[in-house]
Every structure is written in structure tokens, then in C-alpha cells.
Design a protein around this motif. Sequence first.
Motif, PDB file in Angstrom:
ATOM      1  N   VAL A 295       0.835  -1.201   0.000  1.00  0.00           N
ATOM      2  CA  VAL A 295       0.000   0.000   0.000  1.00  0.00           C
ATOM      3  C   VAL A 295       0.870   1.251   0.000  1.00  0.00           C
ATOM      4  CG1 VAL A 295      -1.956  -1.089   1.167  1.00  0.00           C
ATOM      5  CG2 VAL A 295      -0.109  -0.092   2.530  1.00  0.00           C
ATOM      6  N   LEU A 296       0.242   2.415  -0.215  1.00  0.00           N
ATOM      7  CA  LEU A 296       0.958   3.678  -0.097  1.00  0.00           C
ATOM      8  C   LEU A 296       1.391   3.868   1.352  1.00  0.00           C
ATOM      9  CD1 LEU A 296      -1.111   6.282  -2.187  1.00  0.00           C
ATOM     10  CD2 LEU A 296       0.968   5.076  -2.856  1.00  0.00           C
ATOM     11  N   ASN A 297       2.673   3.910   1.584  1.00  0.00           N
ATOM     12  CA  ASN A 297       3.199   4.112   2.936  1.00  0.00           C
ATOM     13  C   ASN A 297       4.585   4.713   2.775  1.00  0.00           C
ATOM     14  OD1 ASN A 297       2.350   3.507   5.800  1.00  0.00           O
ATOM     15  ND2 ASN A 297       4.433   2.691   5.833  1.00  0.00           N
ATOM     16  N   CYS A 298       4.680   6.019   2.898  1.00  0.00           N
ATOM     17  CA  CYS A 298       5.854   6.768   2.479  1.00  0.00           C
ATOM     18  C   CYS A 298       7.158   6.246   3.087  1.00  0.00           C
ATOM     19  CB  CYS A 298       5.664   8.240   2.844  1.00  0.00           C
ATOM     20  SG  CYS A 298       6.970   9.303   2.181  1.00  0.00           S
TER      21      CYS A 298
ATOM     22  N   SER B 159       9.637   7.933   3.603  1.00  0.00           N
ATOM     23  CA  SER B 159      10.139   8.962   4.514  1.00  0.00           C
ATOM     24  C   SER B 159       9.385   9.051   5.822  1.00  0.00           C
ATOM     25  CB  SER B 159      10.096  10.335   3.818  1.00  0.00           C
ATOM     26  OG  SER B 159      10.938  10.349   2.683  1.00  0.00           O
ATOM     27  N   CYS B 160       8.342   8.247   5.990  1.00  0.00           N
ATOM     28  CA  CYS B 160       7.650   8.229   7.279  1.00  0.00           C
ATOM     29  C   CYS B 160       8.623   7.753   8.345  1.00  0.00           C
ATOM     30  CB  CYS B 160       6.438   7.310   7.225  1.00  0.00           C
ATOM     31  SG  CYS B 160       5.610   7.098   8.826  1.00  0.00           S
ATOM     32  N   PRO B 161       8.766   8.465   9.464  1.00  0.00           N
ATOM     33  CA  PRO B 161       9.737   8.077  10.485  1.00  0.00           C
ATOM     34  C   PRO B 161       9.544   6.654  11.012  1.00  0.00           C
ATOM     35  CG  PRO B 161       8.901  10.275  10.929  1.00  0.00           C
ATOM     36  CD  PRO B 161       8.067   9.712   9.823  1.00  0.00           C
ATOM     37  N   GLY B 162       8.319   6.156  10.972  1.00  0.00           N
ATOM     38  CA  GLY B 162       8.068   4.819  11.495  1.00  0.00           C
ATOM     39  C   GLY B 162       8.049   3.726  10.451  1.00  0.00           C
ATOM     40  N   ALA B 163       8.139   4.086   9.167  1.00  0.00           N
ATOM     41  CA  ALA B 163       7.986   3.114   8.086  1.00  0.00           C
ATOM     42  C   ALA B 163       9.072   2.051   8.117  1.00  0.00           C
ATOM     43  CB  ALA B 163       7.983   3.833   6.745  1.00  0.00           C
ATOM     44  N   LEU B 164       8.653   0.792   8.036  1.00  0.00           N
ATOM     45  CA  LEU B 164       9.592  -0.324   8.042  1.00  0.00           C
ATOM     46  C   LEU B 164       9.829  -0.885   6.651  1.00  0.00           C
ATOM     47  CD1 LEU B 164       8.272  -2.192  11.212  1.00  0.00           C
ATOM     48  CD2 LEU B 164      10.315  -0.763  11.026  1.00  0.00           C
ATOM     49  N   GLY B 165       9.082  -0.397   5.662  1.00  0.00           N
ATOM     50  CA  GLY B 165       9.233  -0.875   4.299  1.00  0.00           C
ATOM     51  C   GLY B 165       9.195   0.275   3.322  1.00  0.00           C
ATOM     52  N   ALA B 166       9.229  -0.055   2.037  1.00  0.00           N
ATOM     53  CA  ALA B 166       9.256   0.956   0.982  1.00  0.00           C
ATOM     54  C   ALA B 166       7.902   1.056   0.296  1.00  0.00           C
ATOM     55  CB  ALA B 166      10.330   0.614  -0.051  1.00  0.00           C
ATOM     56  N   CYS B 167       7.526   2.262  -0.091  1.00  0.00           N
ATOM     57  CA  CYS B 167       6.291   2.467  -0.840  1.00  0.00           C
ATOM     58  C   CYS B 167       6.470   1.960  -2.268  1.00  0.00           C
ATOM     59  CB  CYS B 167       5.934   3.952  -0.854  1.00  0.00           C
ATOM     60  SG  CYS B 167       4.510   4.349  -1.904  1.00  0.00           S
ATOM     61  N   PRO B 168       5.569   1.156  -2.806  1.00  0.00           N
ATOM     62  CA  PRO B 168       5.741   0.621  -4.155  1.00  0.00           C
ATOM     63  C   PRO B 168       5.734   1.690  -5.243  1.00  0.00           C
ATOM     64  CG  PRO B 168       3.551   0.124  -3.306  1.00  0.00           C
ATOM     65  CD  PRO B 168       4.338   0.662  -2.160  1.00  0.00           C
ATOM     66  N   ILE B 169       4.931   2.735  -5.087  1.00  0.00           N
ATOM     67  CA  ILE B 169       4.904   3.787  -6.104  1.00  0.00           C
ATOM     68  C   ILE B 169       6.202   4.592  -6.068  1.00  0.00           C
ATOM     69  CG2 ILE B 169       3.746   5.887  -6.883  1.00  0.00           C
ATOM     70  CD1 ILE B 169       2.206   3.351  -7.482  1.00  0.00           C
ATOM     71  N   GLY B 170       6.718   4.879  -4.879  1.00  0.00           N
ATOM     72  CA  GLY B 170       7.999   5.562  -4.772  1.00  0.00           C
ATOM     73  C   GLY B 170       9.124   4.733  -5.349  1.00  0.00           C
ATOM     74  N   SER B 171       9.123   3.424  -5.074  1.00  0.00           N
ATOM     75  CA  SER B 171      10.151   2.528  -5.601  1.00  0.00           C
ATOM     76  C   SER B 171      10.062   2.424  -7.118  1.00  0.00           C
ATOM     77  CB  SER B 171      10.002   1.143  -4.973  1.00  0.00           C
ATOM     78  OG  SER B 171      10.137   1.200  -3.570  1.00  0.00           O
ATOM     79  N   LEU B 172       8.847   2.373  -7.626  1.00  0.00           N
ATOM     80  CA  LEU B 172       8.632   2.310  -9.071  1.00  0.00           C
ATOM     81  C   LEU B 172       9.231   3.526  -9.755  1.00  0.00           C
ATOM     82  CD1 LEU B 172       7.129   0.986 -11.527  1.00  0.00           C
ATOM     83  CD2 LEU B 172       5.181   2.414 -10.921  1.00  0.00           C
ATOM     84  N   GLN B 173       8.966   4.703  -9.228  1.00  0.00           N
ATOM     85  CA  GLN B 173       9.487   5.933  -9.830  1.00  0.00           C
ATOM     86  C   GLN B 173      11.010   6.010  -9.718  1.00  0.00           C
ATOM     87  OE1 GLN B 173       6.498   9.500  -9.262  1.00  0.00           O
ATOM     88  NE2 GLN B 173       6.638   8.326  -7.364  1.00  0.00           N
ATOM     89  N   ALA B 174      11.568   5.560  -8.608  1.00  0.00           N
ATOM     90  CA  ALA B 174      13.017   5.592  -8.419  1.00  0.00           C
ATOM     91  C   ALA B 174      13.729   4.727  -9.453  1.00  0.00           C
ATOM     92  CB  ALA B 174      13.371   5.134  -7.009  1.00  0.00           C
ATOM     93  N   LEU B 175      13.193   3.547  -9.736  1.00  0.00           N
ATOM     94  CA  LEU B 175      13.810   2.658 -10.714  1.00  0.00           C
ATOM     95  C   LEU B 175      13.663   3.207 -12.129  1.00  0.00           C
ATOM     96  CD1 LEU B 175      12.727  -0.791  -9.242  1.00  0.00           C
ATOM     97  CD2 LEU B 175      15.039   0.154  -9.329  1.00  0.00           C
ATOM     98  N   LEU B 176      12.494   3.757 -12.435  1.00  0.00           N
ATOM     99  CA  LEU B 176      12.297   4.347 -13.761  1.00  0.00           C
ATOM    100  C   LEU B 176      13.251   5.517 -13.967  1.00  0.00           C
ATOM    101  CD1 LEU B 176       8.392   4.284 -13.952  1.00  0.00           C
ATOM    102  CD2 LEU B 176       9.982   2.881 -15.283  1.00  0.00           C
ATOM    103  N   ASN B 177      13.481   6.293 -12.927  1.00  0.00           N
ATOM    104  CA  ASN B 177      14.390   7.425 -13.000  1.00  0.00           C
ATOM    105  C   ASN B 177      15.818   6.978 -13.302  1.00  0.00           C
ATOM    106  OD1 ASN B 177      15.450   9.991 -12.777  1.00  0.00           O
ATOM    107  ND2 ASN B 177      15.508   9.982 -10.546  1.00  0.00           N
ATOM    108  N   LYS B 178      16.181   5.778 -12.838  1.00  0.00           N
ATOM    109  CA  LYS B 178      17.530   5.235 -13.056  1.00  0.00           C
ATOM    110  C   LYS B 178      17.622   4.443 -14.359  1.00  0.00           C
ATOM    111  CE  LYS B 178      18.480   4.816  -8.109  1.00  0.00           C
ATOM    112  NZ  LYS B 178      18.755   3.876  -6.987  1.00  0.00           N
ATOM    113  N   ARG B 179      16.544   4.491 -15.151  1.00  0.00           N
ATOM    114  CA  ARG B 179      16.479   3.775 -16.419  1.00  0.00           C
ATOM    115  C   ARG B 179      16.603   2.261 -16.227  1.00  0.00           C
ATOM    116  NH1 ARG B 179      15.082   8.110 -17.283  1.00  0.00           N
ATOM    117  NH2 ARG B 179      15.498   9.465 -19.048  1.00  0.00           N
ATOM    118  N   ARG B 180      16.033   1.794 -15.136  1.00  0.00           N
ATOM    119  CA  ARG B 180      16.024   0.369 -14.863  1.00  0.00           C
ATOM    120  C   ARG B 180      14.584  -0.120 -14.885  1.00  0.00           C
ATOM    121  NH1 ARG B 180      19.044  -0.182  -9.272  1.00  0.00           N
ATOM    122  NH2 ARG B 180      18.331  -2.348  -9.536  1.00  0.00           N
ATOM    123  N   PHE B 181      14.346  -1.218 -15.580  1.00  0.00           N
ATOM    124  CA  PHE B 181      12.981  -1.725 -15.634  1.00  0.00           C
ATOM    125  C   PHE B 181      12.615  -2.274 -14.260  1.00  0.00           C
ATOM    126  CE2 PHE B 181       9.495  -4.612 -16.511  1.00  0.00           C
ATOM    127  CZ  PHE B 181       8.737  -3.852 -17.399  1.00  0.00           C
TER     128      PHE B 181
END
Length: 311
Positions: free
Chosen positions: A53-56, A58-80
Amino acid sequence: MSGMHRDRMKGKPRVSFQRAVQLVSAVLLNGYAAGFQKGKIFTGGSKAVCVPVLNCYSCPGALGACPIGSLQALLNKRRFPFYVLGLLMLFGIVLGRAACGLLCPFGLAQDLLHKIPTPKWKVSKKIDRPARYLKYVVLVGIAILLPAFAVNGDGIAAPYFCQYICPAGTLGGGIPLLLANVELRTLVGALFRWKVGVLAVVLIAAVAIHRPFCRYLCPLGAFYAVFNRFSFFQMQLDRSKCVGCKRCERACPMAVEVTKALDSPECIRCGKCRAVCPHGAISCGFAFGVSEKAGPAQGRPAENDSGSVSL
């Protein structure tokens, strides 16, 4: 008289299954309590794992990564984004939009806000139906295409959805970090004020309209909606028990026409329709190919065509 009605009459309202799961999910996804106290982001190994689910991030308590944020980060690096898309497809196939209705902390925030006793708005179908396609535009255009192609002279693209839109990130990440970290407050500028404005609009709208962000803007909801009709977790309508009272449709937070299209892409599997049905015509559970059908004999669990048991 149902147990829920008896509890209410005794002044002891029962916490619904949906609410219990939402609360547990919010705690598990944001369980790094020290982060809120220190104003620092958790950096342990679990941060490499995408949550459903959406769970930033950068949230101080977050133990995992947001899938939409991760998706954009990989696309930005030109990685599928094989890993992210694979996980999202797995979540979609297993849960469909049940992830939205049961696991999303920002969905919980909207649900709680909507319980504030104020006049509620019913969005007309002429506006509501076309507006629901906006989330697909956000998914394809802002969360995927812009990070992949809209780059600056150095070949760097911004995580456009996270940076300019995501109210969940502002609520769960931006605001808590600023409250706990004095140094960050000196860096606040026009962009953060814009994000707070977006958050304010969504939260105010949530008081009057049930889950406006989920209905109209969430890219993750758009992705899961594609899998809703054939996900393993399904809702089932027993038409032999349904009397057409439409209580289910009045209770639905996503304004789904339950008696016509229970497997709608907009159904978040929250179970509210099932809870209010006076005749037990709606069931839910994990099944392959659940379909609408006549109900079973009294006292026996409902089975779908493949023989798996619905709850």
C-alpha cells in the motif's frame, strides 16, 4: 437479533473486522516508534521490501518501501522495475483492491475522517464516473511516464507523484519529520506548502465524501483495480437470498452498485456491504473463480465452483 445489534444496545459497539485489520496494518507498517521520537528515518534491511500500500518511505516509522515511490526511483535510473511490478502483480492477483480496503493506512485516515458527523455529499454519476478515470491518468502519466521520460539536462527525473501529489507521504512522512526535526523546518518552502495544501483538500473532502483519494487519484488503487475481477480474494452475492433492499449499496464507501456489479474494479473489499446485509446474501473469502450463484443449504459453508470455502 444479531450480536452487533445487541452490543450496540448495551452501549458497547464492536470494532469491525475491517477496522481491526486496518489498525494492525498501520502499526505493523509503521512500527519504528523511535523514528517519530528522533525525527529520523528507519534504514534497516526491511526498507528494501515494498509494502502492498501507499506508505511513504520517509515516514519516520515506516519499516518498508512504498511501491509507487520505488517504481518511480527505478524508472528514473532507467532500470525496468521487474521487482516492484512483480510484487504489485502478486498483491493484485491475491488481494485485488482488498489491499486498499483493509491494509492502507491512508485509507484508514479517510475512513475515520468520514465518521465526523457533518453533512455528506453524494457525487452525481455524471461527475463521479468520469472522475474515477483520473487515477489511471495519475498512474500512467504521472507515476510512470513522467519519471521515465521527463528528465532534466543531467538525465535526472523527479519522482513526480511523490514530490507533487501524494497526500499520504505528506501526512505520514513530511509533517512528522518536521515536527520532530527542528533543522528540517528551516528548509520548508513553496513545494512543501503546496503538498500541505493538497493534503488539506483531500482530508477536508474525505469528511464529506467517502474515500475521495481512493476513488479519484490513487495510482495504486488504479493498478489493483485491473486485477479486481479475478483476484483470489473475492466478494460473492447469493441472489437467492438478496431481496433488493439496497442497504449494501447505501453502505458502500466506493458507491459500488453491489447488486449489479459486486466484482467492480471500484470495490475495495472492505466488507461493509456484507456487514449490513440483513439476509446474509454477501460473503467473502479466498477462492478461484468465485461467481454469483444460488445459496447453499442452511448451516453449510458456501462453496464456489472450485470447491473452496468462502467466509
